[in-house]
Enzyme design. Structure first.
Site, PDB file in Angstrom:
ATOM      1  N   GLN A  24       0.872  -1.186  -0.085  1.00 38.65           N
ATOM      2  CA  GLN A  24      -0.009   0.063   0.031  1.00 38.65           C
ATOM      3  C   GLN A  24       0.890   1.434   0.022  1.00 38.65           C
ATOM      4  O   GLN A  24       1.841   1.410   0.606  1.00 38.65           O
ATOM      5  CB  GLN A  24      -0.866   0.001   1.256  1.00 38.65           C
ATOM      6  N   SER A  48       4.481  -6.479   2.591  1.00 38.28           N
ATOM      7  CA  SER A  48       3.390  -6.291   3.128  1.00 38.28           C
ATOM      8  C   SER A  48       2.126  -7.049   2.236  1.00 38.28           C
ATOM      9  O   SER A  48       2.162  -8.167   1.860  1.00 38.28           O
ATOM     10  CB  SER A  48       2.843  -4.981   3.593  1.00 38.28           C
ATOM     11  N   LEU A  49       1.324  -6.088   1.739  1.00 38.92           N
ATOM     12  CA  LEU A  49       0.264  -6.795   0.752  1.00 38.92           C
ATOM     13  C   LEU A  49       0.830  -7.315  -0.424  1.00 38.92           C
ATOM     14  O   LEU A  49       0.368  -8.327  -0.826  1.00 38.92           O
ATOM     15  CB  LEU A  49      -0.626  -5.675   0.144  1.00 38.92           C
ATOM     16  N   ARG A  70      -9.079  -8.829   3.538  1.00 38.90           N
ATOM     17  CA  ARG A  70      -8.039  -8.396   4.436  1.00 38.90           C
ATOM     18  C   ARG A  70      -8.057  -6.688   4.753  1.00 38.90           C
ATOM     19  O   ARG A  70      -7.770  -6.447   5.919  1.00 38.90           O
ATOM     20  CB  ARG A  70      -6.711  -8.730   3.810  1.00 38.90           C
ATOM     21  N   HIS A 103       0.353  -3.780  10.987  1.00 38.43           N
ATOM     22  CA  HIS A 103       1.559  -4.771  11.471  1.00 38.43           C
ATOM     23  C   HIS A 103       1.970  -4.828  12.928  1.00 38.43           C
ATOM     24  O   HIS A 103       3.068  -4.916  13.309  1.00 38.43           O
ATOM     25  CB  HIS A 103       2.667  -4.419  10.748  1.00 38.43           C
ATOM     26  N   GLN A 135       1.529 -12.278   9.474  1.00 36.96           N
ATOM     27  CA  GLN A 135       2.125 -11.387   8.643  1.00 36.96           C
ATOM     28  C   GLN A 135       1.122  -9.989   8.966  1.00 36.96           C
ATOM     29  O   GLN A 135       1.702  -8.583   9.276  1.00 36.96           O
ATOM     30  CB  GLN A 135       2.320 -11.359   7.215  1.00 36.96           C
TER      31      GLN A 135
END
Length: 320
Positions: free
Chosen positions: A13, A94-95, A119, A205, A254
């Protein structure tokens, strides 16, 4: 035959912008087909949103995540359509880890695009808007940042943690808004060159995302996951996993664990990678690559000419 000198990396993102991938969409059938498939899976015209916005809608987490995954998968398919070499390893920030797993053949694209929309919803709803924050800390070492965040968390009884280890001297912290503000002040006093609040709507996170992780675990339980055809180095522990059950566990972990990006890049380097190819909009990860190790080459694929040029250079043994 994979080229082990090449690693593909997929952004998370923050890389989204209205109008992105317009030239790639016009040039590559695979890009058009990917966005059409995403639109069918989600029930709205994703390409119209990407091109026309508004940016505020594109920035909604539940929209951003499927859009970025679709963008990365589209460019990967354009790479394949154009005869690009198969990389020896992949990773996503991440994503972007979901994008990597789709491109590695571990996750089905239609399943993944629906999963990351969920998510995004889970992450946004875990902490009410305004109660969480994130900030980028520049110019302080990891140990100092961890120590100060732990101290502030103890003093305030709130959460503030280092959550993205993006490169040496570039770390993102997150947690309760007031605790993040207090940590910013303390980190600046300790010598941080810059401390910048980030325009995000939740403290990603951190341990505050645990409820989102529990909901994601339920959503992902019935989604088929296969052994990746290309190794994918995962954010939580910077190792490549082959067991689908372990991959599933790590995708859940994660969401509330720090992104160990510096270690991920170092791990790919130890596996033979000398060129990191950024497969998605923007050049954020290419910039981090240079900060992590200047001996690594980097290239970004958003523009069609850059994609074709990268294929040709790598085929000729040149550095992008």
């Amino acid at each position: 035959m994979a080229d082990h000198s090449i690693a593909f990396v997929f952004p998370g993102q923050g890389s989204q912008k209205v109008g992105m991938l317009a030239a790639a969409h016009e040039r590559f059938a695979s890009v058009r087909d990917t966005f059409a498939a995403a639109s069918d899976a989600l029930g709205y015209d994703m390409w119209a949103l990407v091109q026309d916005g508004p940016q505020e809608d594109l920035n909604l987490t539940e929209t951003t995540q499927p859009v970025l995954l679709s963008s990365s998968v589209a460019l990967w398919r354009a790479w394949q359509e154009s005869g690009g070499a198969a990389p020896g390893v992949m990773a996503g920030h991440s994503l972007g880890e979901f994008s990597a797993l789709v491109c590695a053949g571990s996750l089905d694209f239609a399943d993944a695009v629906q999963l990351v929309r969920q998510r995004g919803r889970f992450m946004q709803s875990a902490v009410p808007v305004g109660e969480g924050a994130m900030a980028a800390i520049i110019g302080l070492d990891d140990d100092a940042i961890n120590s100060i965040c732990e101290q502030i968390a103890r003093e305030r009884g709130e959460v503030v943690q280092a959550v993205n280890f993006n490169s040496p001297g570039q770390v993102v912290i997150a947690g309760h808004t007031a605790a993040v503000d207090a940590a910013i002040a303390a980190l600046q006093d300790a010598g941080a060159k810059r401390a910048m609040p980030l325009p995000v709507s939740a403290p990603f996170h951190t341990s505050l995302m645990q409820p989102a992780g529990e909901r994601l675990a339920e959503a992902i339980a019935d989604i088929p996951i296969k052994e990746p055809a290309t190794p994918v180095v995962q954010n939580v522990h910077a190792q490549a996993e082959t067991d689908p059950a372990r991959i599933r566990e790590l995708l859940v972990q994660q969401i509330y664990s720090p992104v160990q990006w510096t270690r991920c890049v170092k791990q790919m380097q130890s596996m033979g990678a000398t060129t990191l190819v950024e497969c998605g909009p923007g050049k954020v990860l290419s910039g981090l690559t240079r900060r992590i190790d200047k001996s690594l080459s980097s290239a970004a694929l958003e523009e069609p000419d850059a994609l074709i040029e990268c294929i040709q250079q790598l085929a000729g043994g040149d550095t992008p």
